[in-house]
Write a protein that holds these residues in place. Structure first.
Motif, PDB file in Angstrom:
ATOM      1  N   VAL A   1     -10.367   2.628   3.895  1.00 54.49           N
ATOM      2  CA  VAL A   1      -9.536   3.471   4.748  1.00 54.49           C
ATOM      3  C   VAL A   1      -9.161   2.672   5.989  1.00 54.49           C
ATOM      4  O   VAL A   1      -9.865   1.733   6.375  1.00 54.49           O
ATOM      5  N   GLY A   2      -8.067   3.057   6.614  1.00 51.08           N
ATOM      6  CA  GLY A   2      -7.654   2.375   7.832  1.00 51.08           C
ATOM      7  C   GLY A   2      -6.613   3.163   8.582  1.00 51.08           C
ATOM      8  O   GLY A   2      -6.071   4.159   8.086  1.00 51.08           O
TER       9      GLY A   2
ATOM     10  N   SER B   1       0.496   6.624   4.985  1.00 51.12           N
ATOM     11  CA  SER B   1       1.346   7.642   5.601  1.00 51.12           C
ATOM     12  C   SER B   1       2.611   6.989   6.150  1.00 51.12           C
ATOM     13  O   SER B   1       2.629   5.801   6.468  1.00 51.12           O
ATOM     14  N   ALA B   2       3.655   7.782   6.249  1.00 53.10           N
ATOM     15  CA  ALA B   2       4.929   7.285   6.755  1.00 53.10           C
ATOM     16  C   ALA B   2       4.823   6.920   8.232  1.00 53.10           C
ATOM     17  O   ALA B   2       4.062   7.524   8.986  1.00 53.10           O
ATOM     18  N   SER B   3       5.607   5.942   8.640  1.00 52.38           N
ATOM     19  CA  SER B   3       5.580   5.502  10.038  1.00 52.38           C
ATOM     20  C   SER B   3       6.493   6.343  10.928  1.00 52.38           C
ATOM     21  O   SER B   3       6.412   6.253  12.148  1.00 52.38           O
ATOM     22  N   THR B   4       7.339   7.172  10.315  1.00 53.43           N
ATOM     23  CA  THR B   4       8.189   8.088  11.068  1.00 53.43           C
ATOM     24  C   THR B   4       8.200   9.451  10.378  1.00 53.43           C
ATOM     25  O   THR B   4       7.950   9.548   9.170  1.00 53.43           O
ATOM     26  N   ARG B   5       8.506  10.484  11.123  1.00 52.40           N
ATOM     27  CA  ARG B   5       8.460  11.851  10.586  1.00 52.40           C
ATOM     28  C   ARG B   5       9.520  12.117   9.516  1.00 52.40           C
ATOM     29  O   ARG B   5       9.365  12.986   8.687  1.00 52.40           O
ATOM     30  N   ASP B   6      10.613  11.374   9.516  1.00 55.39           N
ATOM     31  CA  ASP B   6      11.695  11.630   8.565  1.00 55.39           C
ATOM     32  C   ASP B   6      11.597  10.778   7.291  1.00 55.39           C
ATOM     33  O   ASP B   6      12.529  10.727   6.507  1.00 55.39           O
TER      34      ASP B   6
ATOM     35  N   GLY C   1      -5.202  -2.033  14.494  1.00 58.28           N
ATOM     36  CA  GLY C   1      -5.991  -0.857  14.150  1.00 58.28           C
ATOM     37  C   GLY C   1      -7.223  -1.215  13.327  1.00 58.28           C
ATOM     38  O   GLY C   1      -7.333  -2.311  12.793  1.00 58.28           O
ATOM     39  N   PRO C   2      -8.142  -0.255  13.219  1.00 60.68           N
ATOM     40  CA  PRO C   2      -9.373  -0.494  12.456  1.00 60.68           C
ATOM     41  C   PRO C   2      -9.170  -0.207  10.964  1.00 60.68           C
ATOM     42  O   PRO C   2      -8.334   0.609  10.578  1.00 60.68           O
ATOM     43  N   SER C   3      -9.922  -0.897  10.148  1.00 60.71           N
ATOM     44  CA  SER C   3      -9.956  -0.615   8.710  1.00 60.71           C
ATOM     45  C   SER C   3     -11.318  -1.021   8.178  1.00 60.71           C
ATOM     46  O   SER C   3     -12.007  -1.871   8.761  1.00 60.71           O
ATOM     47  N   ILE C   4     -11.690  -0.391   7.089  1.00 58.16           N
ATOM     48  CA  ILE C   4     -12.947  -0.737   6.433  1.00 58.16           C
ATOM     49  C   ILE C   4     -12.725  -0.679   4.924  1.00 58.16           C
ATOM     50  O   ILE C   4     -12.078   0.233   4.421  1.00 58.16           O
TER      51      ILE C   4
ATOM     52  N   ASN D   1      -7.344   3.408  -0.080  1.00 53.57           N
ATOM     53  CA  ASN D   1      -7.225   2.851  -1.425  1.00 53.57           C
ATOM     54  C   ASN D   1      -8.516   3.082  -2.188  1.00 53.57           C
ATOM     55  O   ASN D   1      -9.597   3.213  -1.597  1.00 53.57           O
ATOM     56  N   LEU D   2      -8.391   3.146  -3.499  1.00 57.78           N
ATOM     57  CA  LEU D   2      -9.530   3.308  -4.384  1.00 57.78           C
ATOM     58  C   LEU D   2      -9.212   2.570  -5.671  1.00 57.78           C
ATOM     59  O   LEU D   2      -8.123   2.715  -6.225  1.00 57.78           O
TER      60      LEU D   2
END
Length: 131
Positions: free
Chosen positions: A40-41, A80-85, A22-25, A60-61
């Motif tokens: 962000v990424g 963010s979480a990798s799964t909904r639960d 994935g992209p990140s900057i 991050n900041l």
């Protein structure tokens, strides 16, 4: 762009067995010895036949200041979480970093998590050297 090449065996429960990417900057700016950093990424996790995985957003900041021969600073991070639960991860880190005699860097850090999505506390030492 960040990437993780799959080397784990999904059937042994060691990972998804798929690539993540994935992209990140990340941006930074020095204001006369005070450095402001942020980024962000988003990471697309590989598909798994055992679990439904979501894309992971992150940010991050941070702020650091020259202190003697090194830098002292703080950073807040979100993932963010990798799964909904599961819970998202939010934590803060305090650190002190300084150059080594061999041209690398050593960093001492302590962190605190604010959600069940990450560790409650952490501490460590990081040593790095470019080539």
């Amino acid at each position: 762009v960040n990437a993780k090449i799959a080397t784990a065996d999904e059937d042994k429960g060691l990972g998804t067995g798929a690539n993540d990417y994935g992209p990140s900057i990340d941006l930074y700016r020095d204001f006369d010895g005070t450095m402001l950093v942020g980024g962000v990424g988003q990471t697309r996790l590989g598909d798994s036949k055992y679990i439904d995985l979501d894309r992971v957003n992150s940010g991050n900041l941070g702020l650091s200041r020259v202190a003697g021969n090194g830098r002292v600073g703080a950073m807040v991070e979100y993932r963010s979480a990798s799964t909904r639960d599961r819970d998202d991860r939010r934590d803060a880190t305090l650190f002190y970093s300084r150059p080594t005699n061999s041209g690398g860097r050593v960093q001492l850090y302590a962190s605190h998590g604010f959600t069940d999505g990450g560790p409650d506390w952490g501490a460590g030492v990081s040593v790095s050297k470019g080539f």
